[in-house]
Design a protein around this motif. Sequence first.
Motif, PDB file in Angstrom:
ATOM      1  N   LYS A 199       0.848  -1.198   0.000  1.00  0.00           N
ATOM      2  CA  LYS A 199       0.000   0.000   0.000  1.00  0.00           C
ATOM      3  C   LYS A 199       0.879   1.241   0.000  1.00  0.00           C
ATOM      4  N   ILE A 200       0.428   2.228  -0.767  1.00  0.00           N
ATOM      5  CA  ILE A 200       1.216   3.443  -0.920  1.00  0.00           C
ATOM      6  C   ILE A 200       1.173   4.273   0.364  1.00  0.00           C
ATOM      7  N   GLU A 201       2.320   4.828   0.745  1.00  0.00           N
ATOM      8  CA  GLU A 201       2.391   5.711   1.915  1.00  0.00           C
ATOM      9  C   GLU A 201       3.228   6.930   1.520  1.00  0.00           C
ATOM     10  N   TYR A 202       2.846   8.102   2.019  1.00  0.00           N
ATOM     11  CA  TYR A 202       3.663   9.298   1.780  1.00  0.00           C
ATOM     12  C   TYR A 202       4.918   9.223   2.610  1.00  0.00           C
ATOM     13  N   SER A 203       6.037   9.590   1.998  1.00  0.00           N
ATOM     14  CA  SER A 203       7.310   9.638   2.737  1.00  0.00           C
ATOM     15  C   SER A 203       7.563  11.098   3.116  1.00  0.00           C
TER      16      SER A 203
END
Length: 261
Positions: free
Chosen positions: A256-260
């Motif tokens: 799942k995409i996560e903001y860095s």
Amino acid sequence: MIYDCHSHTEFSSDSEMKAEDAIEAARKLGIGLIFTEHYDFDYKESKHYKEMDFLFDAKKYWESYEALRGEALLLGVEVGLTPGSIEANRKFINEVPFDQVIGSIHAIDKLDIYYPEYYEGKKKEQAYGHYLETMADMVKANPYIDVLGHIDYISRYSPYDDKEIGYKEYHDLVDLVLMNVLDTGTVMEMNTRRLDSKAVAESLLMIYARYKELGGQYVTIGSDAHKAENVGMNFKMAQDMVEFIGLKPVHFRERKIEYSK
Ligand SMILES: [Zn+2]
Ligand SMILES: [Zn+2]
């Protein structure tokens, strides 16, 4: 936290990097890290297969590193995209709960583009055109990958005077790659390996700006480190470029995409 989203430890045939050394290097830089070991299913058809097989045992990998996995370390894979490996890759990435799957073009027509054999008898236009065409097709055929690795991989090894994928010359095919990336919900990687040259950075900036223009929002940043000293290399340049273009750096956890940040 910013993540170095592309690295290879000793589970990759071409790397001897120890997990502990890589983790320590990332910790010193204050960044997170994702291991993305090589899985090139089709490589057994290459004449270099005896030297390196570019395969690994997913379960052994998971058992070895699961205890290290956490906020600062995620466990991924880099699968080689070829017409003959679509089903094998799909199966492999489900063997363990990988956090992130990078799909990359390393070989074309069973020729490893690291070696001179792919370029023999080809002008740059043919070698690069066929590379980009194949990449566009493979992105479409492998919609399950999270990230398209190093669009400029060919520029590392090709023998031509001008090694860059000039957007002006290759705009049709670059656009096709980028549109297929967007259509399949894939995220572009910005590979930092070659960003120590201003000319390279300028040329790649055109491609990533076009990605944004076509609707791209996210990018992963990855060093492709095979040695601890290369973890996080050229990250300042990459982050400046990403910010300048207006893309958001991301990473994947449990696919799942996560903001860095
Ligand atoms: Zn790669
Ligand atoms: Zn890699």
